[in-house]
Design a protein around this motif. Structure first.
Motif, PDB file in Angstrom:
ATOM      1  N   ASP A   1      53.559  39.856  46.126  1.00 62.29           N
ATOM      2  CA  ASP A   1      52.174  39.893  45.669  1.00 62.29           C
ATOM      3  C   ASP A   1      52.426  38.595  44.391  1.00 62.29           C
ATOM      4  O   ASP A   1      51.466  38.513  43.630  1.00 62.29           O
ATOM      5  CB  ASP A   1      50.997  40.231  45.242  1.00 62.29           C
ATOM      6  N   ARG A   2      53.463  38.007  43.656  1.00 60.95           N
ATOM      7  CA  ARG A   2      53.432  36.814  42.951  1.00 60.95           C
ATOM      8  C   ARG A   2      53.943  35.358  43.689  1.00 60.95           C
ATOM      9  O   ARG A   2      54.080  35.211  44.782  1.00 60.95           O
ATOM     10  CB  ARG A   2      54.142  37.086  42.212  1.00 60.95           C
TER      11      ARG A   2
ATOM     12  N   HIS B   1      46.166  34.339  35.483  1.00 64.63           N
ATOM     13  CA  HIS B   1      46.634  34.620  36.286  1.00 64.63           C
ATOM     14  C   HIS B   1      49.206  34.847  36.209  1.00 64.63           C
ATOM     15  O   HIS B   1      50.508  35.243  36.417  1.00 64.63           O
ATOM     16  CB  HIS B   1      46.529  34.462  37.660  1.00 64.63           C
TER      17      HIS B   1
ATOM     18  N   ARG C   1      49.787  36.210  39.306  1.00 62.79           N
ATOM     19  CA  ARG C   1      49.554  37.091  40.271  1.00 62.79           C
ATOM     20  C   ARG C   1      49.713  36.239  40.965  1.00 62.79           C
ATOM     21  O   ARG C   1      47.963  35.146  41.005  1.00 62.79           O
ATOM     22  CB  ARG C   1      49.037  38.163  39.244  1.00 62.79           C
TER      23      ARG C   1
ATOM     24  N   LEU D   1      46.019  36.039  43.455  1.00 60.21           N
ATOM     25  CA  LEU D   1      44.289  36.157  43.596  1.00 60.21           C
ATOM     26  C   LEU D   1      43.455  36.176  44.688  1.00 60.21           C
ATOM     27  O   LEU D   1      44.603  35.456  45.544  1.00 60.21           O
ATOM     28  CB  LEU D   1      43.844  34.744  42.561  1.00 60.21           C
TER      29      LEU D   1
ATOM     30  N   ASP E   1      41.297  40.192  40.433  1.00 59.16           N
ATOM     31  CA  ASP E   1      42.709  40.855  41.437  1.00 59.16           C
ATOM     32  C   ASP E   1      42.273  41.631  42.377  1.00 59.16           C
ATOM     33  O   ASP E   1      40.961  41.729  42.946  1.00 59.16           O
ATOM     34  CB  ASP E   1      42.734  40.965  40.368  1.00 59.16           C
ATOM     35  N   SER E   2      43.339  42.909  42.489  1.00 57.05           N
ATOM     36  CA  SER E   2      43.001  43.808  43.524  1.00 57.05           C
ATOM     37  C   SER E   2      42.249  44.590  43.451  1.00 57.05           C
ATOM     38  O   SER E   2      41.595  45.185  44.186  1.00 57.05           O
ATOM     39  CB  SER E   2      44.826  44.467  43.960  1.00 57.05           C
TER      40      SER E   2
ATOM     41  N   VAL F   1      39.934  36.833  37.365  1.00 52.75           N
ATOM     42  CA  VAL F   1      40.714  36.447  36.580  1.00 52.75           C
ATOM     43  C   VAL F   1      41.139  34.553  36.223  1.00 52.75           C
ATOM     44  O   VAL F   1      40.959  34.304  37.518  1.00 52.75           O
ATOM     45  CB  VAL F   1      42.277  36.757  36.988  1.00 52.75           C
TER      46      VAL F   1
END
Ligand code: Q0Z
Length: 287
Positions: free
Chosen positions: A22-23, A68, A82, A84, A194-195, A200
């Motif tokens: 998830d990058r 992120h 990250r 998102l 985010d998760s 973010v």
């Protein structure tokens, strides 16, 4: 770039790749656009300037809002981020009245539902910065929307949080930049969740491609302002009688060199770091 990077998106001047876990990998090219057209000539190191500036601002605003950014790569133009769930609005903050804000104000006296004082001129500073969200257009220009429409898209509570955060970011960066001779007239943020559903800051932050940078020493309300970074390119293009449709013109080397110098000057003024030091070790902007 590792073989595992799958290309997932292209902006006018940036590319987006998917990495594992998830990058995302965001790569800023040296391409430049003017009058909404990407030119055939690149500005050497422009992508590194923008990536370095964005990373600098992410580092300096992390107490205001998480962002992120996970890593800045040694090439100075790519960042690991990250992934998102991006909000479906562009979050614009304006401290000065220009661009589409000026256009909307002239037509209606208001921008995104903010009714402004009478008699404002092009490039006037606003009494306080205003949050002016827009829809994300796949093609063409983003459309300014009022807070009712924005609330339909993201929810009222989330919108309030995004507005307060965006204004706080703009207030911090515009004061910081003004002390260094650069006015940030307006700026665009993209936020995501985010998760865990936390807000973010994503994309890029306070770069000359996401903001209007004006030289403070040339500021004079009542007329359009020169762009800190792109004015040589615009002035050159205006001498050509180009109709501003694709393809754009090649740039002569003196316009390229002058424009590169302006990007580097913006980087050095805002970060207080020499650009050569950034090229030697990009991590300097994070310390
Ligand atoms: C940013 C864009 C670019 C094309 C998607 N952290 C994130 N998570 C999920 N999505 C994004 C991000 Cl930054 C995201 N864009 C804009 C950037 C090329 C489009 F380099 N699109």
């Amino acid at each position: 770039m590792p073989e595992s990077a799958v290309h997932v998106g292209s902006g006018k001047v940036r590319e987006l790749y998917e990495l594992v876990d998830d990058r995302l990998l965001l790569v800023a090219s040296d391409r430049i656009s003017t009058f909404d057209v990407v030119l055939p000539t690149e500005i050497p190191d422009k992508g590194r300037v923008l990536t370095g500036l964005s990373a600098f601002w992410f580092a300096h605003t992390r107490e205001l809002v998480p962002n992120h950014l996970l890593a800045l790569r040694p090439d100075g133009r790519s960042t690991e981020c990250r992934r998102l769930e991006m909000l479906p609005i562009e979050c614009v903050v304006r401290g000065y009245l220009t661009g589409s804000g000026w256009k909307d104000y002239r037509a209606t006296g208001a921008v995104c539902g903010h009714v402004l004082a009478d008699g404002l001129r092009d490039s006037d500073q606003l009494r306080e910065p205003i949050f002016t969200p827009a829809t994300k257009a796949e093609e063409g220009h983003d459309e300014n929307i009022d807070r009712e429409r924005a609330a339909e898209l993201v929810g009222q509570e989330r919108l309030d949080e995004v507005e307060q955060t965006a204004i706080a970011l703009y207030t911090f960066a515009s004061e910081y930049a003004a002390e260094r001779g650069i006015l940030i007239a307006d700026t665009k943020f993209e936020f995501g969740l985010d998760s865990e559903g936390l807000l973010v800051l994503g994309d890029e932050a306070f770069t000359p491609d996401s903001s209007r940078f004006w030289p403070a020493d040339e500021y004079e309300a009542g007329r359009p302002q020169p762009s800190f970074d792109k004015q040589f390119v615009r002035d050159y293009c205006e001498t050509l009688g180009w109709d501003k449709t694709d393809p754009g013109p090649e740039l002569p080397e003196e316009v390229v060199a002058g424009t590169r110098a302006r990007y580097v000057e913006a980087f050095e003024r805002l970060t207080g770091i020499s650009f050569d030091d950034y090229l030697a070790d990009p991590q300097v902007v994070l310390r």
